[in-house]
Design a protein around this motif. Structure first.
Motif, PDB file in Angstrom:
ATOM      1  N   MET A 137       0.818  -1.162   0.000  1.00 42.35           N
ATOM      2  CA  MET A 137       0.000   0.000   0.000  1.00 42.35           C
ATOM      3  C   MET A 137       0.873   1.241   0.000  1.00 42.35           C
ATOM      4  SD  MET A 137      -2.205   2.403   1.376  1.00 42.35           S
ATOM      5  CE  MET A 137      -1.179   2.672   2.732  1.00 42.35           C
ATOM      6  N   ILE A 138       1.907   1.230   0.788  1.00 42.02           N
ATOM      7  CA  ILE A 138       2.835   2.362   0.830  1.00 42.02           C
ATOM      8  C   ILE A 138       3.468   2.564  -0.543  1.00 42.02           C
ATOM      9  CG2 ILE A 138       5.030   3.173   1.803  1.00 42.02           C
ATOM     10  CD1 ILE A 138       4.128   1.838   4.471  1.00 42.02           C
ATOM     11  N   ASP A 139       3.860   1.485  -1.180  1.00 39.71           N
ATOM     12  CA  ASP A 139       4.447   1.581  -2.521  1.00 39.71           C
ATOM     13  C   ASP A 139       3.433   2.100  -3.534  1.00 39.71           C
ATOM     14  OD1 ASP A 139       6.930   0.709  -1.643  1.00 39.71           O
ATOM     15  OD2 ASP A 139       6.499  -1.388  -2.092  1.00 39.71           O
ATOM     16  N   ALA A 140       2.176   1.712  -3.400  1.00 39.76           N
ATOM     17  CA  ALA A 140       1.136   2.168  -4.328  1.00 39.76           C
ATOM     18  C   ALA A 140       0.954   3.681  -4.248  1.00 39.76           C
ATOM     19  CB  ALA A 140      -0.184   1.465  -4.024  1.00 39.76           C
ATOM     20  N   LEU A 141       1.279   4.268  -3.105  1.00 38.88           N
ATOM     21  CA  LEU A 141       1.169   5.715  -2.935  1.00 38.88           C
ATOM     22  C   LEU A 141       2.455   6.453  -3.281  1.00 38.88           C
ATOM     23  CD1 LEU A 141      -0.908   5.843   0.360  1.00 38.88           C
ATOM     24  CD2 LEU A 141      -1.694   6.336  -1.962  1.00 38.88           C
ATOM     25  N   GLY A 142       3.467   5.729  -3.707  1.00 37.84           N
ATOM     26  CA  GLY A 142       4.705   6.379  -4.142  1.00 37.84           C
ATOM     27  C   GLY A 142       5.897   6.184  -3.231  1.00 37.84           C
ATOM     28  N   GLY A 143       5.757   5.327  -2.225  1.00 35.72           N
ATOM     29  CA  GLY A 143       6.879   5.049  -1.339  1.00 35.72           C
ATOM     30  C   GLY A 143       6.701   5.661   0.043  1.00 35.72           C
ATOM     31  N   THR A 144       7.691   5.456   0.866  1.00 35.22           N
ATOM     32  CA  THR A 144       7.632   5.858   2.270  1.00 35.22           C
ATOM     33  C   THR A 144       7.398   7.354   2.462  1.00 35.22           C
ATOM     34  OG1 THR A 144       9.067   4.014   2.858  1.00 35.22           O
ATOM     35  CG2 THR A 144       8.892   5.778   4.468  1.00 35.22           C
ATOM     36  N   CYS A 145       8.184   8.185   1.792  1.00 34.66           N
ATOM     37  CA  CYS A 145       8.063   9.640   1.980  1.00 34.66           C
ATOM     38  C   CYS A 145       6.745  10.165   1.419  1.00 34.66           C
ATOM     39  CB  CYS A 145       9.253  10.363   1.356  1.00 34.66           C
ATOM     40  SG  CYS A 145      10.787  10.074   2.272  1.00 34.66           S
ATOM     41  N   ALA A 146       6.341   9.680   0.260  1.00 33.92           N
ATOM     42  CA  ALA A 146       5.075  10.116  -0.332  1.00 33.92           C
ATOM     43  C   ALA A 146       3.898   9.704   0.548  1.00 33.92           C
ATOM     44  CB  ALA A 146       4.922   9.545  -1.737  1.00 33.92           C
TER      45      ALA A 146
END
Length: 64
Positions: free
Chosen positions: A1-10
């Protein structure tokens, strides 16, 4: 899910939290519950959805 939003910072920006919170969430497989609505809105804009149990939220029973 974190990756789907563009990664940790995003994901941290979207969830209005710190990147460390998202890194911890990734490690524990549990997202901070205050980010639920913000992240679901962002996912919806991408045509995606996530299981509420990722935030420790029990889904309600569906009525037919």
């Amino acid at each position: 899910m974190i990756d789907a939003l563009g990664g940790t910072c995003a994901a941290a920006r979207i969830g209005e939290s710190l990147p460390q919170s998202m890194a911890n969430a990734r490690a524990s497989n549990r997202l901070p519950y205050p980010t639920f609505l913000l992240m679901n809105e962002a996912l919806s804009a991408l045509g995606k959805c996530a299981d509420p149990r990722l935030w420790g939220i029990k889904p309600g029973k569906r009525r037919v």
